[in-house]
Design a protein around this motif. Sequence first.
Motif, mmCIF file in Angstrom:
data_model
loop_
_atom_site.group_PDB
_atom_site.id
_atom_site.type_symbol
_atom_site.label_atom_id
_atom_site.label_comp_id
_atom_site.label_asym_id
_atom_site.label_seq_id
_atom_site.Cartn_x
_atom_site.Cartn_y
_atom_site.Cartn_z
ATOM 1 N N LEU A 13 0.835 -1.194 0.000
ATOM 2 C CA LEU A 13 0.000 0.000 0.000
ATOM 3 C C LEU A 13 0.878 1.255 0.000
ATOM 4 C CD1 LEU A 13 -2.964 0.883 0.058
ATOM 5 C CD2 LEU A 13 -2.843 0.907 2.552
ATOM 6 N N ALA A 14 1.913 1.248 0.826
ATOM 7 C CA ALA A 14 2.836 2.391 0.860
ATOM 8 C C ALA A 14 3.536 2.559 -0.485
ATOM 9 C CB ALA A 14 3.863 2.196 1.972
ATOM 10 N N PHE A 15 3.989 1.452 -1.068
ATOM 11 C CA PHE A 15 4.712 1.520 -2.337
ATOM 12 C C PHE A 15 3.820 2.032 -3.465
ATOM 13 C CE2 PHE A 15 7.542 -2.312 -0.932
ATOM 14 C CZ PHE A 15 8.116 -1.513 0.048
ATOM 15 N N SER A 16 2.551 1.678 -3.424
ATOM 16 C CA SER A 16 1.634 2.081 -4.508
ATOM 17 C C SER A 16 1.343 3.572 -4.484
ATOM 18 C CB SER A 16 0.315 1.295 -4.395
ATOM 19 O OG SER A 16 -0.454 1.729 -3.270
ATOM 20 N N ARG A 17 1.628 4.235 -3.354
ATOM 21 C CA ARG A 17 1.275 5.649 -3.194
ATOM 22 C C ARG A 17 2.461 6.597 -3.357
ATOM 23 N NH1 ARG A 17 -2.630 4.802 2.154
ATOM 24 N NH2 ARG A 17 -4.472 4.087 0.989
ATOM 25 N N THR A 18 3.656 6.049 -3.507
ATOM 26 C CA THR A 18 4.856 6.878 -3.626
ATOM 27 C C THR A 18 5.584 6.506 -4.906
ATOM 28 O OG1 THR A 18 5.075 6.981 -1.220
ATOM 29 C CG2 THR A 18 7.010 7.567 -2.521
ATOM 30 N N PRO A 19 5.841 7.464 -5.788
ATOM 31 C CA PRO A 19 6.534 7.152 -7.045
ATOM 32 C C PRO A 19 7.926 6.574 -6.799
ATOM 33 C CG PRO A 19 5.533 9.335 -7.137
ATOM 34 C CD PRO A 19 5.439 8.881 -5.711
ATOM 35 N N ALA A 20 8.293 5.592 -7.589
ATOM 36 C CA ALA A 20 9.629 4.994 -7.527
ATOM 37 C C ALA A 20 9.890 4.299 -8.855
ATOM 38 C CB ALA A 20 9.746 4.017 -6.363
ATOM 39 N N ASP A 21 11.133 3.860 -9.042
ATOM 40 C CA ASP A 21 11.520 3.209 -10.288
ATOM 41 C C ASP A 21 11.492 1.693 -10.203
ATOM 42 O OD1 ASP A 21 12.375 5.701 -11.757
ATOM 43 O OD2 ASP A 21 13.738 5.803 -10.042
ATOM 44 N N ALA A 22 11.589 1.160 -8.980
ATOM 45 C CA ALA A 22 11.644 -0.292 -8.815
ATOM 46 C C ALA A 22 11.285 -0.659 -7.392
ATOM 47 C CB ALA A 22 13.037 -0.824 -9.154
ATOM 48 N N CYS A 23 10.896 -1.927 -7.212
ATOM 49 C CA CYS A 23 10.662 -2.501 -5.882
ATOM 50 C C CYS A 23 11.551 -3.727 -5.728
ATOM 51 C CB CYS A 23 9.215 -2.954 -5.714
ATOM 52 S SG CYS A 23 7.987 -1.662 -5.648
ATOM 53 N N VAL A 24 12.046 -3.934 -4.515
ATOM 54 C CA VAL A 24 12.751 -5.163 -4.157
ATOM 55 C C VAL A 24 11.955 -5.818 -3.041
ATOM 56 C CG1 VAL A 24 14.854 -6.160 -3.221
ATOM 57 C CG2 VAL A 24 14.998 -4.252 -4.843
ATOM 58 N N VAL A 25 11.499 -7.037 -3.274
ATOM 59 C CA VAL A 25 10.595 -7.717 -2.340
ATOM 60 C C VAL A 25 11.200 -9.069 -1.959
ATOM 61 C CG1 VAL A 25 8.311 -8.758 -2.051
ATOM 62 C CG2 VAL A 25 8.548 -6.560 -3.237
ATOM 63 N N GLU A 26 11.447 -9.255 -0.668
ATOM 64 C CA GLU A 26 11.984 -10.516 -0.159
ATOM 65 C C GLU A 26 10.849 -11.419 0.300
ATOM 66 O OE1 GLU A 26 14.900 -12.253 3.393
ATOM 67 O OE2 GLU A 26 14.375 -10.135 3.342
ATOM 68 N N VAL A 27 10.872 -12.652 -0.139
ATOM 69 C CA VAL A 27 9.919 -13.653 0.338
ATOM 70 C C VAL A 27 10.142 -13.876 1.831
ATOM 71 C CG1 VAL A 27 9.340 -16.111 0.221
ATOM 72 C CG2 VAL A 27 9.678 -14.807 -1.890
ATOM 73 N N GLY A 28 9.053 -14.042 2.582
ATOM 74 C CA GLY A 28 9.184 -14.275 4.007
ATOM 75 C C GLY A 28 9.485 -15.725 4.340
ATOM 76 N N LEU A 29 8.648 -16.644 3.856
ATOM 77 C CA LEU A 29 8.785 -18.067 4.189
ATOM 78 C C LEU A 29 8.341 -18.895 2.995
ATOM 79 C CD1 LEU A 29 9.312 -20.286 6.337
ATOM 80 C CD2 LEU A 29 6.938 -20.034 7.044
ATOM 81 N N GLY A 30 9.253 -19.699 2.452
ATOM 82 C CA GLY A 30 8.903 -20.543 1.320
ATOM 83 C C GLY A 30 8.833 -19.744 0.035
ATOM 84 N N GLY A 31 7.647 -19.643 -0.524
ATOM 85 C CA GLY A 31 7.455 -18.930 -1.772
ATOM 86 C C GLY A 31 6.065 -19.168 -2.323
ATOM 87 N N ARG A 32 5.714 -20.436 -2.477
ATOM 88 C CA ARG A 32 4.434 -20.797 -3.090
ATOM 89 C C ARG A 32 3.256 -20.168 -2.359
ATOM 90 N NH1 ARG A 32 1.423 -26.387 -3.033
ATOM 91 N NH2 ARG A 32 2.835 -26.795 -1.277
ATOM 92 N N PHE A 33 3.249 -20.249 -1.020
ATOM 93 C CA PHE A 33 2.135 -19.721 -0.243
ATOM 94 C C PHE A 33 2.521 -18.481 0.560
ATOM 95 C CE2 PHE A 33 0.571 -24.318 -0.311
ATOM 96 C CZ PHE A 33 -0.355 -24.059 -1.333
ATOM 97 N N ASP A 34 3.652 -17.903 0.275
ATOM 98 C CA ASP A 34 4.077 -16.690 0.972
ATOM 99 C C ASP A 34 3.204 -15.520 0.537
ATOM 100 O OD1 ASP A 34 6.384 -15.468 2.648
ATOM 101 O OD2 ASP A 34 6.226 -14.141 0.903
ATOM 102 N N ALA A 35 2.922 -14.604 1.463
ATOM 103 C CA ALA A 35 2.048 -13.472 1.155
ATOM 104 C C ALA A 35 2.563 -12.630 -0.005
ATOM 105 C CB ALA A 35 1.871 -12.595 2.394
ATOM 106 N N THR A 36 3.892 -12.559 -0.180
ATOM 107 C CA THR A 36 4.430 -11.773 -1.284
ATOM 108 C C THR A 36 4.079 -12.369 -2.637
ATOM 109 O OG1 THR A 36 6.553 -12.947 -1.309
ATOM 110 C CG2 THR A 36 6.394 -11.010 0.123
ATOM 111 N N ASN A 37 3.683 -13.645 -2.662
ATOM 112 C CA ASN A 37 3.383 -14.308 -3.927
ATOM 113 C C ASN A 37 2.024 -13.915 -4.479
ATOM 114 O OD1 ASN A 37 4.557 -15.903 -5.915
ATOM 115 N ND2 ASN A 37 3.431 -17.733 -5.286
#
Length: 444
Positions: A136-160
Amino acid sequence: MDFGRSDDPRVQAQLDRLGALSVPQGRLGLETIRALMERLGNPHRKLPPVFHVAGTNGKGSVCAFLRAMLEADGKRVHVTTSPHLVRYNERIRVAGKLIEDGPLAELLEEVLDASEQGGEDLAPSFFEVTIASAFLAFSRTPADACVVEVGLGGRFDATNVLEPEALAACGIAALGIDHERFLLAPEEGVPEEPMARIAFEKAGIAKRGVPLVTMGYHYPQEAEREIEKASKRSGAHHFPLGDANCGESWHCDDMNAELFYRESIHDELFLPAPAIPGEHQIFNAGLAIAMIRSQTNVRVGEAAFALGLRKARWPARMQLLSKGPLTVLVSDEKVWLDGGHNPSAGEAIAEAIVGPLHLVIGMLDNKNPWALLDPLGDRVRTLQVVPVPDHDCHPAHAFGEDAVAREDLEDALLNVPSDGFPILIAGSLYLAGEALRLNDEIPD
């Protein structure tokens, strides 16, 4: 779980709400995070191009290299990583700066309120709320890129929850056995061999048409095969670490204290060694370079790779502590800090520190107490065991008959012999956070 503490009462009020959330037992899937995103207006579809990083070890370092290289090229970069070491704010970096307390409190309140709206509580997890707040914060502030780290696993991680259209590239760092309770839980239709299953879970971030950059031959064969299957199944463009002369792959190596990177005989880079210590960081840095070069959404000049390698920092990963209130308790010995806690991390630490050392260790009771001791072998001159604040942890006797219990980190350092050998504080990122707090080295 450490839900965080804050000196700001506005933030603490929301962290208390986070702390009251129940940890989902046995709930798998992305339905909850997708429903929460929908209530928030789907901010995950309004992000700058995302570099999405999974792995057992090293994914945080890869994120640090990605951020440093992108920023060295003048890019504004959003970053979300986990866990935090001292302050919850560390999990959300907006356009290069850690989120401030006021905006953080407002974001958490908005997301938590949305999860409860309409009389239907979605009952999200701590991490789902955190990722929703970051996006939500990222969607409201202009930027050129995002770097997102998976929390646990990948398949069912919230970032997925991220969809192909949002992604610039996906990457998978080093693999190892960790979080067995979650990642090796029995399930039909998944690989049974442990390393294959770990790879299967991590490769769940692969998306159609998106580069999937991996460590290739550095994985066990069963893991490498599983990732190759996943890339074909998803339709991702697989770009693995391979032999120096292989096509459709990347290669890197340590060459005379430089990082040598190659994609083909006509495409070679000779770069400075990474500023983050450890031989394994050569490959973490190489993975970051390959992720950037594999995609076309964010253009980065060659000079930015060299500058980013020099500037990258990642707290509590083979970090040499500065002189401060904690390190002043020893004479001139170097004090190293690392949050590693599994066998793969132990091997990396053993490679990074040469010769004998004094070990101060604290480890959660759900981790293998010998994960660090076995790789270090007979090099440990003294072994002192401290509690991990606010967590259940192993007692001294779990580390063998030579281990001595100490009250806390200060007590342990006061009892280290002054013989010139380095000191390593390790075993838990939570313990690492406590060391940074005590030494006034708060990550910023």
